[in-house]
Enzyme design. Structure first.
Site, PDB file in Angstrom:
ATOM      1  N   GLU A 250      33.580  57.885  67.032  1.00 51.56           N
ATOM      2  CA  GLU A 250      34.239  57.215  65.906  1.00 51.56           C
ATOM      3  C   GLU A 250      33.145  56.548  65.106  1.00 51.56           C
ATOM      4  OE1 GLU A 250      35.402  55.203  63.165  1.00 51.56           O
ATOM      5  OE2 GLU A 250      35.486  53.635  64.681  1.00 51.56           O
ATOM      6  N   CYS A 284      34.596  49.378  60.076  1.00 48.82           N
ATOM      7  CA  CYS A 284      34.377  50.754  59.622  1.00 48.82           C
ATOM      8  C   CYS A 284      35.423  51.186  58.611  1.00 48.82           C
ATOM      9  CB  CYS A 284      34.325  51.714  60.804  1.00 48.82           C
ATOM     10  SG  CYS A 284      35.790  51.681  61.843  1.00 48.82           S
TER      11      CYS A 284
END
Length: 493
Positions: A250, A284
């Site tokens: 990720e 993020c």
């Protein structure tokens, strides 16, 4: 506040001193050394992997309900120690206490979510087999998996890998960010208190060399990583050709937020600021590119956002009043963001709200708004901090093209009152998380999390984590071996 040297490793149920080089972690708010110890050497990493390997058969065979019982005790301990662990997160990562509390809450909530995901997406399924008997789908754990944790959510994000991995029957070697070792240490102590058997979860602290030793060790069956794109690239190359190992990544994104035909400018300002500057821009899913109309409509939106930024308090976690934004993780990170702003200006960007650094010795940054519309050949990169780049376009078609103009594909959003435009946006946008009239930084743990392109794979850390923590075994079976009543075609009786 200087801490004594910590036993940096937890291997086979015991706390140990590493045999690698000494390193330390600082409180980003004031520079105090809050943790110091010795890193795990390659031999230490090997010992952790061997401990996990030895513990794996018994843990994998353990009744699922017994594994769940341990996980639920861990969730209870997280709730019991919520305030203390939140203060540790504030020390380690510089987060305001209010935000650190939400992180611990997410860690505790992960247990029930992971259990439900395990049953929904993996577990065991029974059905009828062709010609009689049973068709059974089972799932088996990989074995020993490495988990690499990031600094921005030092509790929640590695927890999102560790919990489903343990639930599925894997054993784990956990390497946290060297910038936030204290949160990892305190979390592992709670796992120990919950009654996790020796060797099932092992902790190796350290910097780059420790990570390389763990990632390249032939004894791991997979690696689960949440963190930066450059490190993700390195791991992807390192795992090339190793088809027997699973790699779940990720990574980040150059996330767009399009604002179009939105009448409530207060709402525009609120959701944009929450998307861009929460956690000092160190999520993020934070918006990196704000796409607005040219001319007066866009001007009004930008002015409302700029006014909202005037109200944001930047300060240390223990300041009174409590801040909205703490520091970024380190002076090095702050230096990089200041340099990125300077380069954008040199390339033709116009500063609407300048990032400032009130104390050059500490990594506190004020939020920045920079119009990059006239910057040619804009770099498609993730600026991981409180810097929002504004791009003005003439039409909604242009807005969608600009939103998709990235090699990443983690998150995208639309603030708009027109449902028809939303239908176009959800259909044409290229991202794994796409929100309408909601901030991008509020993802649900009950849904998959992750993106396309260079934002990663396997949707790590959220609901689909069950998918990569176990592998499926399809079986046709019957408890009695019998021959068919008639010979198959082409076979003489």
């Amino acid at each position: 506040m200087t801490q004594k040297s910590n036993p940096a490793l937890f291997i086979n149920g015991t706390w140990q001193t590493g045999n690698g080089k000494a390193f330390h972690a600082e409180n980003p708010a004031n520079g105090d050394i809050i943790w110091q110890g010795k890193a795990a050497s390659p031999d230490d990493v090997n010992a952790a992997i061997m401990a996990a390997r030895n513990a794996f058969p018994a843990w994998a065979k353990r009744d699922l309900n017994e594994r769940i019982e341990i996980l639920e005790r861990f969730a209870g301990l997280l709730n019991d120690h919520k305030d203390a662990l939140a203060r540790t997160i504030s020390l380690d990562a510089g987060k305001p206490h209010w935000e650190a509390l939400t992180e611990v809450g997410a860690m505790a909530g992960k247990i029930a979510i992971s259990i439900k995901a395990y049953h929904d997406r993996t577990g065991t399924r029974h059905g009828d087999a062709p010609g009689g008997g049973q068709a059974i789908l089972r799932h088996k754990p990989h074995g020993v998996v490495a988990v690499f944790g990031p600094y921005n959510f030092p509790g929640h994000l590695p927890n999102g890998h560790v919990v489903p991995a343990l639930l599925a029957g894997n054993c784990v070697v956990f390497k946290p960010s060297e910038l936030t070792p204290l949160v990892a240490e305190e979390t592992v102590k709670l796992w120990q208190q919950a009654g996790l058997p020796d060797g099932v979860l092992n902790l190796v602290q350290g910097e780059r060399d420790t990570g390389i030793a763990l990632a390249q060790h032939p004894g791991i069956d997979g690696l689960f990583f949440t963190g930066s794109v450059p490190t993700g690239y390195h791991l992807h190359h390192a795992f090339a050709g190793q088809m027997a190992k699973i790699l779940a990544l990720e990574l980040g994104g150059n996330n767009p937020l399009v604002v179009w035909n939105a009448a409530d400018l207060d709402a525009v300002a609120h959701h944009t600021v929450m998307s861009a500057f929460i956690t000092a821009g160190q999520r993020c899913t934070c918006v990196r590119r704000l796409i607005v109309p040219t001319a007066a409509k866009g001007d009004a939106m930008i002015a409302a956002i700029n006014d909202y930024c005037d109200r944001l308090i930047v300060g240390a976690p223990d300041d009174d009043p409590e801040p909205f934004m703490g520091p970024v993780i380190s002076n090095r990170a702050a230096d990089g963001l200041m340099a990125a702003q300077a380069k954008l200006v040199a390339d033709g960007a116009k500063i609407i709200r300048e990032i400032t650094r009130p104390d050059p010795a500490r990594p506190f940054l004020t939020p920045g708004l920079i119009d990059v519309t006239d910057v040619k050949n804009r770099a498609d990169e993730e600026l991981f901090g409180p810097i929002l780049q504004i791009i003005r376009v003439d039409s909604f078609d242009d807005a969608i093209r600009e939103a998709n103009n990235t090699r990443f594909g983690l998150a995208a959003g639309l603030l708009c009152d027109d449902a028809k435009l939303w239908q176009r946006f959800i259909h044409e946008s290229r991202a794994g998380i796409v929100n309408w009239n909601k901030q991008l930084t509020g993802a649900s743990s009950a849904a998959p999390f992750g993106g396309i392109g260079e934002s990663g794979n396997h949707r790590p850390s959220a609901y689909y984590a069950a998918d990569y923590c176990a592998w499926p075994v399809a079986t046709l079976q019957t408890d009695k071996l019998v021959a068919p009543d008639a010979a198959p075609k082409g076979v003489r009786p």
